[in-house]
Design a protein around this motif. Structure first.
Motif, PDB file in Angstrom:
ATOM      1  N   LEU A 123      72.575   1.153   8.901  1.00 27.96           N
ATOM      2  CA  LEU A 123      73.971   0.689   8.817  1.00 27.96           C
ATOM      3  C   LEU A 123      74.131  -0.717   9.368  1.00 27.96           C
ATOM      4  N   LEU A 124      73.062  -1.235   9.967  1.00 29.69           N
ATOM      5  CA  LEU A 124      73.072  -2.600  10.490  1.00 29.69           C
ATOM      6  C   LEU A 124      72.414  -3.538   9.485  1.00 29.69           C
ATOM      7  N   TYR A 125      72.814  -4.788   9.488  1.00 35.00           N
ATOM      8  CA  TYR A 125      72.147  -5.823   8.697  1.00 35.00           C
ATOM      9  C   TYR A 125      71.954  -5.405   7.237  1.00 35.00           C
ATOM     10  N   ASN A 126      73.043  -5.206   6.555  1.00 33.52           N
ATOM     11  CA  ASN A 126      72.982  -4.770   5.153  1.00 33.52           C
ATOM     12  C   ASN A 126      72.899  -5.947   4.191  1.00 33.52           C
ATOM     13  N   THR A 127      71.975  -6.850   4.495  1.00 32.24           N
ATOM     14  CA  THR A 127      71.674  -7.987   3.620  1.00 32.24           C
ATOM     15  C   THR A 127      70.164  -8.062   3.443  1.00 32.24           C
ATOM     16  N   TRP A 128      69.754  -8.725   2.365  1.00 34.55           N
ATOM     17  CA  TRP A 128      68.324  -8.904   2.096  1.00 34.55           C
ATOM     18  C   TRP A 128      68.131 -10.154   1.254  1.00 34.55           C
ATOM     19  N   PRO A 129      67.087 -10.972   1.512  1.00 24.53           N
ATOM     20  CA  PRO A 129      65.946 -10.705   2.400  1.00 24.53           C
ATOM     21  C   PRO A 129      66.194 -11.051   3.867  1.00 24.53           C
ATOM     22  N   ASN A 151      71.541 -10.656   7.929  1.00 21.72           N
ATOM     23  CA  ASN A 151      72.824 -11.339   8.193  1.00 21.72           C
ATOM     24  C   ASN A 151      72.622 -12.827   8.458  1.00 21.72           C
ATOM     25  N   GLY A 152      71.727 -13.431   7.665  1.00 16.41           N
ATOM     26  CA  GLY A 152      71.488 -14.866   7.773  1.00 16.41           C
ATOM     27  C   GLY A 152      70.350 -15.243   8.704  1.00 16.41           C
ATOM     28  N   PHE A 153      69.722 -14.265   9.350  1.00 17.69           N
ATOM     29  CA  PHE A 153      68.644 -14.538  10.302  1.00 17.69           C
ATOM     30  C   PHE A 153      67.353 -13.871   9.840  1.00 17.69           C
ATOM     31  N   ILE A 154      66.217 -14.432  10.254  1.00 15.96           N
ATOM     32  CA  ILE A 154      64.925 -13.796  10.004  1.00 15.96           C
ATOM     33  C   ILE A 154      64.697 -12.687  11.022  1.00 15.96           C
ATOM     34  N   VAL A 155      64.975 -12.997  12.280  1.00 15.48           N
ATOM     35  CA  VAL A 155      64.916 -12.012  13.370  1.00 15.48           C
ATOM     36  C   VAL A 155      66.351 -11.626  13.718  1.00 15.48           C
ATOM     37  N   PRO A 156      66.627 -10.346  13.955  1.00 11.85           N
ATOM     38  CA  PRO A 156      68.004  -9.929  14.266  1.00 11.85           C
ATOM     39  C   PRO A 156      68.620 -10.775  15.377  1.00 11.85           C
ATOM     40  N   ASP A 200      61.973  -8.700  22.995  1.00 15.32           N
ATOM     41  CA  ASP A 200      62.313  -7.334  22.586  1.00 15.32           C
ATOM     42  C   ASP A 200      61.379  -6.806  21.496  1.00 15.32           C
ATOM     43  N   LEU A 201      60.868  -7.702  20.671  1.00 14.42           N
ATOM     44  CA  LEU A 201      60.020  -7.299  19.554  1.00 14.42           C
ATOM     45  C   LEU A 201      58.688  -6.723  20.018  1.00 14.42           C
ATOM     46  N   PHE A 202      58.329  -6.971  21.269  1.00 10.70           N
ATOM     47  CA  PHE A 202      57.038  -6.514  21.792  1.00 10.70           C
ATOM     48  C   PHE A 202      57.206  -5.553  22.974  1.00 10.70           C
ATOM     49  N   SER A 203      58.400  -5.009  23.124  1.00 14.67           N
ATOM     50  CA  SER A 203      58.671  -4.071  24.208  1.00 14.67           C
ATOM     51  C   SER A 203      58.702  -2.633  23.680  1.00 14.67           C
ATOM     52  N   LEU A 204      58.039  -1.728  24.382  1.00 16.92           N
ATOM     53  CA  LEU A 204      58.040  -0.321  23.973  1.00 16.92           C
ATOM     54  C   LEU A 204      59.447   0.269  24.035  1.00 16.92           C
ATOM     55  N   ASP A 205      60.260  -0.251  24.928  1.00 14.70           N
ATOM     56  CA  ASP A 205      61.637   0.234  25.045  1.00 14.70           C
ATOM     57  C   ASP A 205      62.436  -0.042  23.772  1.00 14.70           C
ATOM     58  N   PRO A 245      67.841   0.013  17.211  1.00  9.34           N
ATOM     59  CA  PRO A 245      67.838   0.079  15.741  1.00  9.34           C
ATOM     60  C   PRO A 245      67.613  -1.268  15.068  1.00  9.34           C
ATOM     61  N   SER A 246      68.030  -2.353  15.689  1.00  8.95           N
ATOM     62  CA  SER A 246      67.817  -3.682  15.106  1.00  8.95           C
ATOM     63  C   SER A 246      66.332  -4.019  15.041  1.00  8.95           C
ATOM     64  N   VAL A 247      65.615  -3.716  16.119  1.00  9.62           N
ATOM     65  CA  VAL A 247      64.180  -3.968  16.161  1.00  9.62           C
ATOM     66  C   VAL A 247      63.453  -3.081  15.158  1.00  9.62           C
ATOM     67  N   ILE A 248      63.853  -1.810  15.098  1.00 14.53           N
ATOM     68  CA  ILE A 248      63.211  -0.867  14.183  1.00 14.53           C
ATOM     69  C   ILE A 248      63.406  -1.310  12.736  1.00 14.53           C
ATOM     70  N   GLN A 249      64.634  -1.756  12.396  1.00 19.71           N
ATOM     71  CA  GLN A 249      64.851  -2.229  11.029  1.00 19.71           C
ATOM     72  C   GLN A 249      64.008  -3.462  10.730  1.00 19.71           C
ATOM     73  N   PHE A 250      63.891  -4.354  11.706  1.00 24.17           N
ATOM     74  CA  PHE A 250      63.078  -5.560  11.540  1.00 24.17           C
ATOM     75  C   PHE A 250      61.638  -5.182  11.196  1.00 24.17           C
ATOM     76  N   TYR A 251      61.057  -4.268  11.970  1.00 21.76           N
ATOM     77  CA  TYR A 251      59.674  -3.872  11.728  1.00 21.76           C
ATOM     78  C   TYR A 251      59.522  -3.075  10.438  1.00 21.76           C
ATOM     79  N   HIS A 252      60.514  -2.267  10.106  1.00 26.65           N
ATOM     80  CA  HIS A 252      60.453  -1.493   8.868  1.00 26.65           C
ATOM     81  C   HIS A 252      60.394  -2.440   7.659  1.00 26.65           C
ATOM     82  N   ARG A 253      61.145  -3.516   7.735  1.00 27.23           N
ATOM     83  CA  ARG A 253      61.112  -4.531   6.658  1.00 27.23           C
ATOM     84  C   ARG A 253      59.746  -5.221   6.608  1.00 27.23           C
TER      85      ARG A 253
END
Length: 335
Positions: A220-226, A229-234, A241-246, A251-259
């Motif tokens: 439900l976040l960042y419903n744009t592609w590629p 919402n205008g950014f490469i990284v959320p 944050d991109l390298f933290s296990l936490d 959800p923003s990080v998870i969507q980033f990696y899923h893409r």
């Protein structure tokens, strides 16, 4: 492919086909149960009861009152009517009834074969692993639901991912047994097994991230592609944050990696195409994998742009089964 004429092998073949269809169906129903937020409507495990739905007004009120005790109702659905509750109840009820049917169908035919074909018992034992995994999956289903009954308005996305992963493990095992039973021809020319194994691992990781995303409602976040919402990284996460296990809770990080994993899979697919063409291998089965992955990528983008419309999201989840079984077919034919 050689058609089995032996009664024992033919029975196994039909049973495996049926199991595959039933598990495919329950993955579809489970996904829709999740997408309609119906999974917490029945607040008890009801392992040996609950075969029939509520048949009286008193029974419906009882189940509704039990649902009113959990955070999902008190914090989100406090305006829900009994009629609306019945809708989400029936989704979860259907999911559980189908699970019971699969449980019975995974063991009763095996008992029949075990008693009828005594000389084939050594060939039957391996199929009991399917039944064991299905029993474990039933426990995981309740383990997942339980995580949303006390302190949370939703189930744990870790438990959701585990529940889906085991479902896909079961359907993969059934499929492997099935294609083994069908005597599908192997490749005469092969590519290094490690290449296909890495590809399979990438697919599995992507499915897990997809389950995390579903559990966190991250679609439900960042419903744009590629872009996002205008950014490469959320924009709401830092590079750290991109390298933290936490961040597996973000959800923003998870969507980033899923893409990004999707892009890696696409590039790996191009490399596999190159290997197949270079070696002059049988390309027919690879066409199916190409179509499956391209269709899945397209569905992922459409699902995102639609704001996670249920029909697209459900197809996207089922598409993962097509991709997974296509890769498993390649692994099998390459061994």
């Amino acid at each position: 492919m050689i058609v089995n004429t032996d009664p024992f092998k033919r029975f196994i073949e039909i049973w495996l086909y049926t199991m595959f269809i039933l598990i495919f169906l329950i993955v579809a129903v489970g996904g829709l149960t999740r997408l309609t937020d119906s999974g917490l409507s029945i607040t008890e495990w009801e392992l040996f009861k609950g075969i029939l739905p509520p048949l009286s007004d008193d029974k419906w009120i009882f189940y509704f009152d039990e649902y009113k005790k959990i955070p999902e109702y008190t914090e989100i659905n406090y305006n829900m009517t009994l009629t609306e509750f019945k809708v989400i109840y029936y989704w979860e009820y259907g999911h559980r009834i189908l699970a019971r049917l699969i449980g019975l169908f995974s063991i009763v035919p095996l008992i029949y074969l075990f008693l009828k074909y005594k000389n084939e018992r050594k060939n039957i034992y391996k199929y009991f692993l399917i039944f064991i995994l299905i029993c474990f999956q039933g426990f995981l289903g309740w383990f997942m639901v339980k995580s949303g009954l006390v302190n949370n308005t939703d189930v744990s996305h870790y438990r959701l991912a585990l529940h889906l992963s085991v479902a896909l493990l079961i359907i993969s095992l059934v499929y492997w047994f099935l294609i083994s039973n069908l005597n599908i021809k192997k490749f005469l020319i092969k590519i290094p097994n490690r290449v296909l194994n890495i590809f399979l691992i990438l697919i599995i990781i992507q499915i897990i991230f997809g389950a995390f995303l579903a559990g966190l409602d991250g679609g439900l976040l960042y419903n744009t592609w590629p872009d996002m919402n205008g950014f490469i990284v959320p924009s709401d996460v830092s590079f750290k944050d991109l390298f933290s296990l936490d961040s597996t809770n973000n959800p923003s990080v998870i969507q980033f990696y899923h893409r990004k994993i999707a892009y890696v899979i696409f590039l790996f697919l191009i490399y596999l195409n190159y290997l197949f063409l270079k070696k002059g291998m049988d390309y027919k089965i690879f066409i199916i994998l190409n179509l499956a992955i391209l269709f899945q990528i397209a569905l992922g983008i459409i699902t995102l742009l639609s704001g996670v419309k249920i029909s697209f999201a459900s197809l996207h989840q089922l598409g993962s089964i097509l991709v997974l079984t296509s890769v498993i077919t390649l692994v099998y034919k390459n061994n």
